[in-house]
Design an enzyme around this catalytic site. Structure first.
Site, PDB file in Angstrom:
ATOM      1  N   LYS A  82       1.399  -7.574  -5.447  1.00 18.72           N
ATOM      2  CA  LYS A  82       1.030  -8.995  -5.443  1.00 18.72           C
ATOM      3  C   LYS A  82       2.138  -9.872  -6.030  1.00 18.72           C
ATOM      4  O   LYS A  82       2.224 -11.056  -5.677  1.00 18.72           O
ATOM      5  CB  LYS A  82      -0.279  -9.219  -6.205  1.00 18.72           C
ATOM      6  CG  LYS A  82      -1.428  -8.327  -5.772  1.00 18.72           C
ATOM      7  CD  LYS A  82      -1.742  -8.462  -4.297  1.00 18.72           C
ATOM      8  CE  LYS A  82      -2.999  -7.719  -3.866  1.00 18.72           C
ATOM      9  NZ  LYS A  82      -2.978  -6.245  -4.047  1.00 18.72           N
ATOM     10  N   TYR A 119     -15.437   0.834  -1.142  1.00 13.92           N
ATOM     11  CA  TYR A 119     -14.361   0.212  -1.907  1.00 13.92           C
ATOM     12  C   TYR A 119     -14.519   0.553  -3.395  1.00 13.92           C
ATOM     13  O   TYR A 119     -15.621   0.440  -3.941  1.00 13.92           O
ATOM     14  CB  TYR A 119     -14.387  -1.311  -1.742  1.00 13.92           C
ATOM     15  CG  TYR A 119     -13.391  -2.007  -2.641  1.00 13.92           C
ATOM     16  CD1 TYR A 119     -12.045  -2.083  -2.287  1.00 13.92           C
ATOM     17  CD2 TYR A 119     -13.788  -2.556  -3.861  1.00 13.92           C
ATOM     18  CE1 TYR A 119     -11.137  -2.690  -3.121  1.00 13.92           C
ATOM     19  CE2 TYR A 119     -12.874  -3.165  -4.705  1.00 13.92           C
ATOM     20  CZ  TYR A 119     -11.545  -3.229  -4.326  1.00 13.92           C
ATOM     21  OH  TYR A 119     -10.636  -3.820  -5.165  1.00 13.92           O
ATOM     22  N   TYR A 128      -6.678   2.055  -4.609  1.00  9.52           N
ATOM     23  CA  TYR A 128      -5.724   1.727  -3.552  1.00  9.52           C
ATOM     24  C   TYR A 128      -4.743   2.871  -3.252  1.00  9.52           C
ATOM     25  O   TYR A 128      -4.892   3.593  -2.277  1.00  9.52           O
ATOM     26  CB  TYR A 128      -4.936   0.465  -3.927  1.00  9.52           C
ATOM     27  CG  TYR A 128      -5.763  -0.786  -3.936  1.00  9.52           C
ATOM     28  CD1 TYR A 128      -6.051  -1.447  -2.744  1.00  9.52           C
ATOM     29  CD2 TYR A 128      -6.271  -1.317  -5.116  1.00  9.52           C
ATOM     30  CE1 TYR A 128      -6.808  -2.602  -2.729  1.00  9.52           C
ATOM     31  CE2 TYR A 128      -7.037  -2.478  -5.111  1.00  9.52           C
ATOM     32  CZ  TYR A 128      -7.302  -3.119  -3.912  1.00  9.52           C
ATOM     33  OH  TYR A 128      -8.058  -4.248  -3.900  1.00  9.52           O
TER      34      TYR A 128
HETATM   35  C1  LIG Z   1      -3.925  -5.375  -3.399  1.00  2.78           C
HETATM   36  C2  LIG Z   1      -3.431  -3.983  -3.399  1.00  2.78           C
HETATM   37  C3  LIG Z   1      -3.171  -3.309  -2.197  1.00  2.78           C
HETATM   38  C4  LIG Z   1      -3.477  -3.884  -0.842  1.00  2.78           C
HETATM   39  O1  LIG Z   1      -2.669  -4.958  -0.488  1.00  2.78           O
HETATM   40  P1  LIG Z   1      -3.294  -6.067   0.482  1.00  2.78           P
HETATM   41  O2  LIG Z   1      -2.215  -7.016   0.716  1.00  2.78           O
HETATM   42  O3  LIG Z   1      -4.466  -6.630  -0.272  1.00  2.78           O
HETATM   43  O4  LIG Z   1      -3.762  -5.385   1.716  1.00  2.78           O
HETATM   44  C5  LIG Z   1      -2.646  -2.050  -2.257  1.00  2.78           C
HETATM   45  N1  LIG Z   1      -2.421  -1.455  -3.436  1.00  2.78           N
HETATM   46  C6  LIG Z   1      -2.675  -2.039  -4.618  1.00  2.78           C
HETATM   47  C7  LIG Z   1      -2.407  -1.288  -5.853  1.00  2.78           C
HETATM   48  C8  LIG Z   1      -3.180  -3.340  -4.635  1.00  2.78           C
HETATM   49  O5  LIG Z   1      -3.418  -3.918  -5.816  1.00  2.78           O
END
Ligand SMILES: *Cc1c(COP(=O)(O)O)cnc(C)c1O
Length: 339
Positions: free
Chosen positions: A59, A270, A296
């Site tokens: 991010k 999720y 994730y």
């Molecule tokens: C937000 C996030 C993702 C996914 O990215 P998106 O742009 O939301 O699809 C992947 N890995 C981590 C650790 C994240 O925080």
């Protein structure tokens, strides 16, 4: 030929204003022990977990471009689930930029895996970085409570800037295309051409940016998003939408048919890791000392391993796994460390 292609894309990207939050490029490193363990293909890791301060993550790269729009603001407003990495990176960016930060903390998108879920990991870091937290129920509308918070701040004389859920927007995706350019440059310097870039996909702008960037810089390379939301159709639709906007912003051709979202590795829901995710996290820790997370990146690696085991590539292929960050969430799921 290749260099011209990269230079042309770099010239387009450099026109997008950037705050300068992230230390770019992030490293691209070989994972020899994981590669040997799996018997090929050659696996590399793009270290988006090393994008900068506040424990890093994907991010920050999006925010670096998105927040260039926020120069009149005195407050960042965003939100996510209790263990949102996105919220934590917004809080970190606000601290760095000297802005206030208000975060909607969504409760109820998932059943907490244990008591420390509510107090440790990312939510603790949000407090450490000085954000003000607002508990709200999860309704399925990702941005409504964030917009409500911003609206409430106006009468108080504040100038809020809304960072969307997951920092996902056309602009966020345009900025993230820089990760594909870096990967192309770094792979060329290491004398390889990646067959695929594999990562986990949630709110969508990461995959959108990688796909648009790869279409311009790595036309032979597949970009494969592993759905971690257990909502592959919604993820794909969002990726296509952000990628279309980003391609227009960057003035590059783009074909939505290239968007590849792979389902089947999200576990039950999720935020709920299944056995393959736990195994992938432990494997990466034991072999490469990299900390993946249960929401994730652990699911992303589980998906990559499943594709390798299904014979998608030969041992001579080079695959780039994007470590999107998320390590702090590990501490909200302490059962992962028990044997
Ligand atoms: C937000 C996030 C993702 C996914 O990215 P998106 O742009 O939301 O699809 C992947 N890995 C981590 C650790 C994240 O925080």
């Amino acid at each position: 030929m290749t260099n011209n292609r990269l230079e042309r894309f770099a010239a387009k990207l450099v026109r997008l204003p950037r705050v300068g939050l992230t230390r770019l490029p992030t490293p691209l490193e070989p994972l020899h022990r994981l590669t040997d363990h799996l018997g090929g293909p050659q696996i590399w890791v793009k270290r988006e977990d090393c994008s900068g301060f506040g424990f890093g993550g994907n991010k920050l790269r999006k925010l670096d471009y998105v927040l260039a729009e926020a120069s009149d603001a005195d407050t960042l407003v965003s939100g996510g689930v209790v263990q949102s990495n996105s919220s934590r990176q917004v809080a970190a960016a606000a601290a760095k930029l000297g802005l206030d930060c208000h975060l909607a903390v969504y409760h109820g998108r998932l059943k907490p895996p244990g008591p420390v879920y509510e107090t440790s990991g990312n939510i603790a870091l949000n407090r450490l970085f000085g954000a003000t937290l607002h508990d709200v129920p999860w309704t399925g509308d990702r941005n409504r409570a964030i917009e409500d918070l911003a609206r409430d701040l106006h009468p108080q004389g504040r100038k809020p800037y809304i960072v969307p859920y997951g920092v996902s927007s056309g602009l966020g995706a345009s900025g993230y295309a820089s990760a594909a350019l870096e990967t192309a440059q770094q792979a060329a310097a290491e004398n390889f051409a990646p067959s695929a870039v594999v990562h986990c996909s949630g709110s969508g702008a990461t995959q959108a940016g990688l796909a648009v960037g790869a279409a311009a810089c790595l036309p032979e390379c597949a970009v494969i998003g592993i759905d971690i939301d257990a909502e592959p159709e919604r993820v794909r639709a969002d990726v296509v939408r952000y990628a279309t906007a980003a391609a227009e912003m960057l003035d590059v051709p783009f074909d939505a048919a290239r968007i590849d979202v792979v389902a089947g590795h999200a576990g039950p829901a999720y935020g709920v890791p299944h056995q393959a995710t736990l195994d992938a996290i432990k494997l990466m820790g034991r072999l490469e000392a990299l900390a993946l997370d249960p929401v994730y990146s652990g699911k992303g690696l589980a998906g990559l391993i499943a594709l390798i085991e299904a014979g998608r590539w030969t041992p001579d292929d080079d695959i780039v796994f994007v470590h999107t960050g998320g390590g702090p969430a590990l501490f909200a799921y302490p059962d992962i460390f028990s044997h």
